[in-house]
Design an enzyme around this catalytic site. Structure first.
Site, PDB file in Angstrom:
ATOM      1  N   MET A 210       0.881  -1.175   0.000  1.00  0.00           N
ATOM      2  CA  MET A 210       0.000   0.000   0.000  1.00  0.00           C
ATOM      3  C   MET A 210       0.916   1.222   0.000  1.00  0.00           C
ATOM      4  SD  MET A 210      -2.811   0.515   2.847  1.00  0.00           S
ATOM      5  CE  MET A 210      -2.527   1.818   3.920  1.00  0.00           C
TER       6      MET A 210
ATOM      7  N   TYR B 246       1.764   4.276  12.162  1.00  0.00           N
ATOM      8  CA  TYR B 246       1.360   4.009  10.762  1.00  0.00           C
ATOM      9  C   TYR B 246      -0.142   3.747  10.642  1.00  0.00           C
ATOM     10  CZ  TYR B 246       2.691  -1.079  11.527  1.00  0.00           C
ATOM     11  OH  TYR B 246       2.849  -2.368  11.958  1.00  0.00           O
ATOM     12  N   GLU B 247      -0.603   3.699   9.393  1.00  0.00           N
ATOM     13  CA  GLU B 247      -2.046   3.630   9.088  1.00  0.00           C
ATOM     14  C   GLU B 247      -2.796   4.854   9.609  1.00  0.00           C
ATOM     15  OE1 GLU B 247      -3.779   2.273   7.036  1.00  0.00           O
ATOM     16  OE2 GLU B 247      -2.066   1.049   6.472  1.00  0.00           O
ATOM     17  N   GLY B 248      -2.163   6.004   9.587  1.00  0.00           N
ATOM     18  CA  GLY B 248      -2.773   7.222  10.128  1.00  0.00           C
ATOM     19  C   GLY B 248      -2.431   7.297  11.603  1.00  0.00           C
TER      20      GLY B 248
END
Ligand SMILES: Cc1cc2nc3c(=O)[nH]c(=O)nc-3n(C[C@H](O)[C@H](O)[C@H](O)COP(=O)(O)OP(=O)(O)OC[C@H]3O[C@@H](n4cnc5c(N)ncnc54)[C@H](O)[C@@H]3O)c2cc1C
Length: 585
Positions: free
Chosen positions: A161, A437-439
């Site tokens: 991603m 991570y992932e926001g």
């Protein structure tokens, strides 16, 4: 001490606290048999415990190694990955049409927890491929689905991603990677991405990158981003990996934790442009990426639970073994440190936070299942809103407690916790990334306050609070002395949540709401986690499964952790003004 998957606890939480049992009973999953679910979870627990967990320390010590554009994963990882994929775990909840098993997200979530307890650095790669499958199945053209989904579902190929660039982290809209139309329906990508998890590795023959990029005539910001599928090797006509695409890993990062997971700088278009294929529509890439990100956010939340569970197991074992001082009441010799109330307080905090975060994550997964499978549109919509409301709470709370619990794990070990040999320090180092991570968790809190609370003019969050209140009332009405002050303390936490929610919904979005977002999310999670643990304890009392211990954990959470709610309420409502820049000048 290594990890033993707590399959009984996981299964109980799923069925009795997260709403999976009622969903199963009412036929949401059609003819899915409870015995099948139990067997899947038991086998996942065995695989995680016996096969993946021993690789965790090897991954930490050896790390992923980079040489001449290639990445070698730690010893034993390649074979384990292949065995894991061959056993069908990658496609557990993927569509059957593409070779998956179509099992509920809720069941897959429990498995994701176990893979990541066994090894977070191993587990993060698996999560990204599952997210890629979801995004491609939802938004890809038939041609792309046919060419890529079967191999991504089987795990023969993995997915990445790719959003982040040096100037575009939390502000994804600032990305500059360029995509130009090639005239034959494909695109040519040029640019650089950083921090790409498993961007290069030796686990599989091909890697499929999911890349956000901008067309030359795209509007600025997030409205001008498109999502592209960019294979490392372009598939030949027979589907096998063909010519090398113009994308390569330039280097990998040296990190604080998850050493086994390669974090790559990726370069696109050194030789004129990497061939990419559009997923969804031009300039609508963010919507497609959100499908992948929502799945990945819940999975990263489960990493928080996973590392907390592993740290707790290790600290408990150490506390039973290590002898220091004499506990009150002990007649002679030194006592195991678990006999000291302060050590028990640490261990109970670890266990209560871990279990509360687990129930929130699983409840989110059940809401996602309902959003897909409910019979009528109204129920699907309501479930979708509930899932969206709970996702940032799950992500931020579970990963925050992952850090807090693993830090307590170090503390329980005393000086030995600071020494790498025991492994407690690895958990703490590994846990740290999941809040970033992932926001980042700050961004999750802002998402909750600015986008999720206003859903249905506040009805979604109010319904949620009403559910929590019903649980607190049931505990009170049960009149069971073992619950102590659980009903009262939960009731107070829910009052705090209700008042704070009304305060946020009743004002324009301004700096005061943004300043209070993180304490509000913690308050939300505390009230929710406390109520779900109480649900679990009530169910345990009803069915007679380890009820004494489950009630004790719910009670500890309510009496020791939930009282922070009133402080969090004050912080949100009265503390905004002091979040000023004066003291930072
Ligand atoms: C090990 C690792 C693996 C990763 N894997 C991937 C991957 O596979 N794919 C990928 O695309 N990315 C990946 N990332 C990148 C990761 O998602 C970003 O690091 C993260 O989103 C934060 O962006 P940033 O580092 O630029 O921090 P910044 O955005 O610079 O944030 C710095 C701080 O400012 C805060 N902040 C920023 N903007 C705001 C705002 N508007 N309001 C309030 N606070 C704000 C943040 O919360 C944070 O505390 C990975 C990173 C690491 C370290």
């Amino acid at each position: 001490m290594t990890y033993r998957a707590p399959v009984t606890d996981i299964t109980f939480a799923l069925k009795h606290a997260a709403g999976f049992g009622p969903a199963l009973a009412e036929g949401l999953y059609r003819d899915l048999d409870e015995d099948v679910v139990d067997a899947v979870l038991a086998e996942a627990g065995r695989f995680a415990t016996e096969i993946i967990a021993p690789l965790n320390v090897v991954g930490d010590r050896q790390g992923a190694r980079f040489k001449d554009g290639t990445v070698t994963t730690p010893d034993g990882w390649k074979q384990t990955y292949r065995d894991w994929a061959a056993a069908g775990w990658n496609g557990l909840s993927a569509p059957t049409q593409w070779g998956g098993q179509g099992l509920p997200q809720a069941v897959n979530s429990a498995c994701i927890e176990m893979w990541n307890s066994a090894s977070m650095a191993f587990g993060i790669g698996l999560i990204l491929t599952m997210g890629a499958v979801e995004a491609l199945a939802a938004h890809g053209s038939d041609r792309l689905k046919k060419a890529y989904l079967p191999k991504l579902v089987s795990g023969e190929w993995t997915g990445t991603m790719q959003l982040t660039e040096p100037q575009a982290g939390s502000d994804v809209g600032a990305l500059r990677t360029k995509a130009e139309r090639a005239g034959d329906g494909s695109y040519r990508l040029t640019g650089q991405k950083i921090f790409i998890t498993y961007g290069e590795h030796d686990l599989t023959d091909n890697i499929i990158h999911f890349v956000l990029a901008r067309l030359p005539d795209a509007p600025a910001g997030t409205r001008g981003m498109s999502l592209f599928l960019v294979p490392k090797f372009l598939p030949a006509t027979d589907g096998s990996p063909g010519p090398r695409n113009d994308v390569r890993a330039h280097s990998i990062e040296h990190k604080m934790g998850i050493h086994g997971s390669p974090t790559c700088t990726m370069v696109f278009g050194d030789q004129g442009g990497a061939t990419g294929y559009l997923i969804g529509e031009e300039n609508r890439g963010m919507a497609c990426m959100f499908t992948m990100m929502n799945q990945a956010r819940l999975a990263v939340a489960l990493q928080g639970v996973a590392i907390a569970e592993r740290s707790t197991q290790q600290a408990l074992a150490y506390a039973r073994d290590r002898k220091q001082g004499r506990a009150s009441g002990a007649r002679e010799g030194s006592s195991s440190i678990i006999a000291h109330p302060d050590v028990r307080r640490m261990l109970l905090t670890m266990r209560a936070h871990t279990r509360a975060a687990r129930t929130i994550c699983y409840a989110t997964a059940v809401a996602i299942d309902r959003a897909h499978l409910s019979a009528d549109e109204g129920s699907r919509q309501a479930a979708q809103e509930r899932a969206s409301l709970l996702t940032p709470v799950a992500k931020a709370f579970a990963t925050d407690i992952g850090i807090e619990v693993s830090s307590l794990g170090v503390q329980v070990h005393g000086g030995m916790g600071y020494i790498e040999e025991t492994g407690a320090a690895q958990h703490y180092r590994d846990a740290r990334i999941a809040a970033i991570y992932e926001g980042t968790n700050g961004i999750q809190a802002i998402d909750l306050v600015t986008r999720k609370l206003p859903f249905a003019e506040g009805a979604t969050v109010r319904n949620h609070i009403a559910d929590l209140r019903r649980t607190a009332e049931t505990v009170r009405a049960a009149n069971n002395p073992a619950f102590g002050a659980t009903g009262a303390r939960l009731g107070e936490a829910i009052d705090s949540l209700e008042r704070t929610t009304a305060w946020l919904l009743g004002r324009p979005l301004d700096d005061a709401s943004l300043a209070g977002a993180t304490p509000y999310l913690r308050l939300f999670a505390t009230a929710t986690g406390g109520a779900l643990l109480a649900e679990e304890a009530l169910a345990a009392a009803r069915v007679g499964s380890d009820s004494e211990a489950r009630i004790a954990i719910a009670r500890f959470f309510a009496e020791h952790l939930a009282p922070n709610s009133s402080g969090l309420e004050r912080e949100v409502i009265e503390g905004a003004e002091s979040v000023s820049d004066v003291a930072l000048a």
